[in-house]
Write an enzyme that holds these catalytic residues in place. Structure first.
Site, mmCIF file in Angstrom:
data_model
loop_
_atom_site.group_PDB
_atom_site.id
_atom_site.type_symbol
_atom_site.label_atom_id
_atom_site.label_comp_id
_atom_site.label_asym_id
_atom_site.label_seq_id
_atom_site.Cartn_x
_atom_site.Cartn_y
_atom_site.Cartn_z
ATOM 1 C CB SER B 11 -1.008 -0.121 1.224
ATOM 2 O OG SER B 11 -1.625 1.048 1.043
ATOM 3 C CG HIS B 38 -4.543 -0.814 -0.135
ATOM 4 N ND1 HIS B 38 -4.142 -0.984 1.129
ATOM 5 C CD2 HIS B 38 -5.010 -2.162 -0.479
ATOM 6 C CE1 HIS B 38 -4.496 -2.082 1.612
ATOM 7 N NE2 HIS B 38 -4.833 -2.894 0.773
ATOM 8 C CG ASP B 131 -5.615 -5.886 3.054
ATOM 9 O OD1 ASP B 131 -5.713 -6.884 3.334
ATOM 10 O OD2 ASP B 131 -5.475 -5.353 1.940
#
Lengths: 279, 186
Positions: B11, B38, B131
């Site tokens: 990310s 992301h 995540d």
């Protein structure tokens, strides 16, 4: 590490998933064998986590506990939706599709897999803005009776609806979204006038057939949960439910690429996956 | 021959590192690669198009029901979870975000884990949330190879640190070591 332990309990393999699919089919007549496995596995795992069940307990509940299978079926369908999701799509419907629809004295629309109804009311508002709503009728269908109850009420969280306003503005509307609902406390209730020409009803894309003839069918972000075979079956159903030159609208990542009779449709808007029945 | 796969995910601060590694390759990676980063669907850019000119191999956004092919780099589409089916094809899912993310790295990792088992290699890069950690652990549990970018070298260390906390990694690698690892897959 607590979360981790829960995950181990709720883990199932693809083989075990097949056993569950068989139980649901043989005992309850719900055929989910055409659902894509990876996504279905996630949903089943989620149900197990929510109810703290292991595989044996899940199967036992499905077999012995009345009502659990209904709950199970409701929970394995994905019910994430919003009003005016993909504003560019709605803009395209307005410019590419509405001029055709305007030539019909009565316009019948079908929102297949409508979940909690946001898409149906989005269409209603779009039609109202184009002065087409009075001669339109929208059918919203879903396999899940629980979400349809919510759709019928047409009451959404005010915070969410304010987010939808941003989507709506991007469709270049005449009015503000707030013209179409009444805000009270933390809830936004869709105007009754927009519910007048709308009917929500149970319908299974897997097992039910043609129930009317439509000028426009929208089915967005439903086909991604089906395998290619079931996708073809559902697209056949749509084909037979559309009038000649009727429109089919799919989700942003859905197309007719795997459909055997794609040649019977013309591409109206490639980017927004809008098709017209020509064959 | 067993099908293999390489997963690259990150990310904040991870995306640029992944891109630089891919751009530095002189030969194509022979096995399929999935990149999960992301990004906001509202600003979904055509990174894939721009990149395809800079890379020595095919790169594209993964499509629903698309068969996974060797030598291709697939990006998870913005706004959807990307899953892998038992028949080695992709499927998309627009259910709730996981760890505030859609695409979620956990979701893709967890779906790949059982299908590719020991033939899966996953690398988790810099990122600003947790995540990917659970998913990486799942891959490890199924016998896959799991690496995390050394948090000391990460622009935002939260993501690799979360994985290390779960002991989801087989090894912690710096960027050069990751590059060297990927190079021997070309």
């Amino acid at each position: 590490m607590a979360e981790l332990t829960d995950k181990i309990v709720a883990m199932i393999s693809f083989e075990e998933l097949e056993e569950i699919i068989d139980v649901v089919k043989n005992l309850h007549g719900y055929d989910v064998s055409g659902y894509t496995r990876a996504s279905l596995k996630r949903r089943v795992t989620r149900i197990m986590e929510l109810n703290k069940l292991n595989l044996q307990e899940l199967k036992s509940n499905l077999i012995n506990q009345p009502g659990f299978s209904t709950y199970f079926l409701q929970e394995i369908t994905v019910n994430v939706t919003e009003m005016f999701r993909d504003p560019e799509f709605y803009k395209a419907v307005k410019t590419d599709v509405f001029p055709y629809l305007a030539t019909y004295p009565h316009i019948k629309l079908w929102s297949a897999g409508c979940s909690t109804g946001e898409e149906v009311y989005s269409l209603a508002i779009l039609l109202e803005e184009a002065n087409l709503y009075q001669r339109a009728f929208i059918y919203g269908t879903d396999i899940n009776g629980k979400v349809l109850e919510k759709a019928k009420r047409g009451i959404y969280s005010l915070a969410k609806v304010k987010e939808y306003s941003e989507n709506f503005i991007k469709t270049e509307p005449k009015n503000s979204l707030s013209e179409y609902y009444t805000a009270m406390y933390n809830a936004a209730t869709i105007n009754n006038s927009l519910k007048k020409n709308v009917l929500f009803s149970m319908h299974s894309l897997v097992s039910d057939g043609v129930f009317n003839e439509f000028q426009l069918i929208t089915c967005r972000n439903v086909l991604i949960y089906f395998d290619t075979e079931l996708q073809n079956k559902v697209l056949d159903l749509f084909y037979h439910s559309l009038c000649h030159l009727g429109f089919l609208c799919l989700g942003a990542k859905e197309s007719l690429i795997n459909y055997k009779d794609a040649a019977k449709f013309k591409i109206v808007n490639k980017k927004q996956n809008i098709y017209q029945k020509i064959g | 021959m067993a099908r293999k796969i390489l997963l690259l995910a990150g990310s904040a601060g991870g995306f640029s590192v992944i891109l630089n590694i891919l751009k530095s390759l002189e030969r194509p990676i022979l096995i399929p690669v999935i990149v999960i980063v992301h990004r906001n669907p509202k600003y979904a850019s055509s990174i894939e198009d721009t990149l395809s000119k800079a890379l020595v191999q095919k790169i594209k956004t993964a499509d629903d029901k698309e068969a996974i092919e060797d030598g291709t780099i697939y990006f998870a589409p913005a706004g959807y979870h990307l899953l892998v089916e038992p028949d080695y094809s992709f499927s998309l899912d627009i259910s709730e975000p996981v760890q505030y993310s859609r695409p979620s790295i956990d979701v893709t990792f967890e779906s790949v884990a059982e299908i590719y088992k020991e033939n899966c290699t996953a690398i988790l890069f810099s990122g600003a949330n947790q995540d990917g950690a659970q998913g990486l652990l799942m891959i490890k549990r199924y016998g896959g190879k799991t690496f995390v970018q050394d948090p000391a070298t990460a622009e935002v260390p939260i993501m690799p640190e979360a994985a290390i906390q779960l002991d989801a990694q087989e090894r912690i690698l710096n960027i050069q070591e990751i590059k060297d690892y990927i190079k021997q897959l070309t």
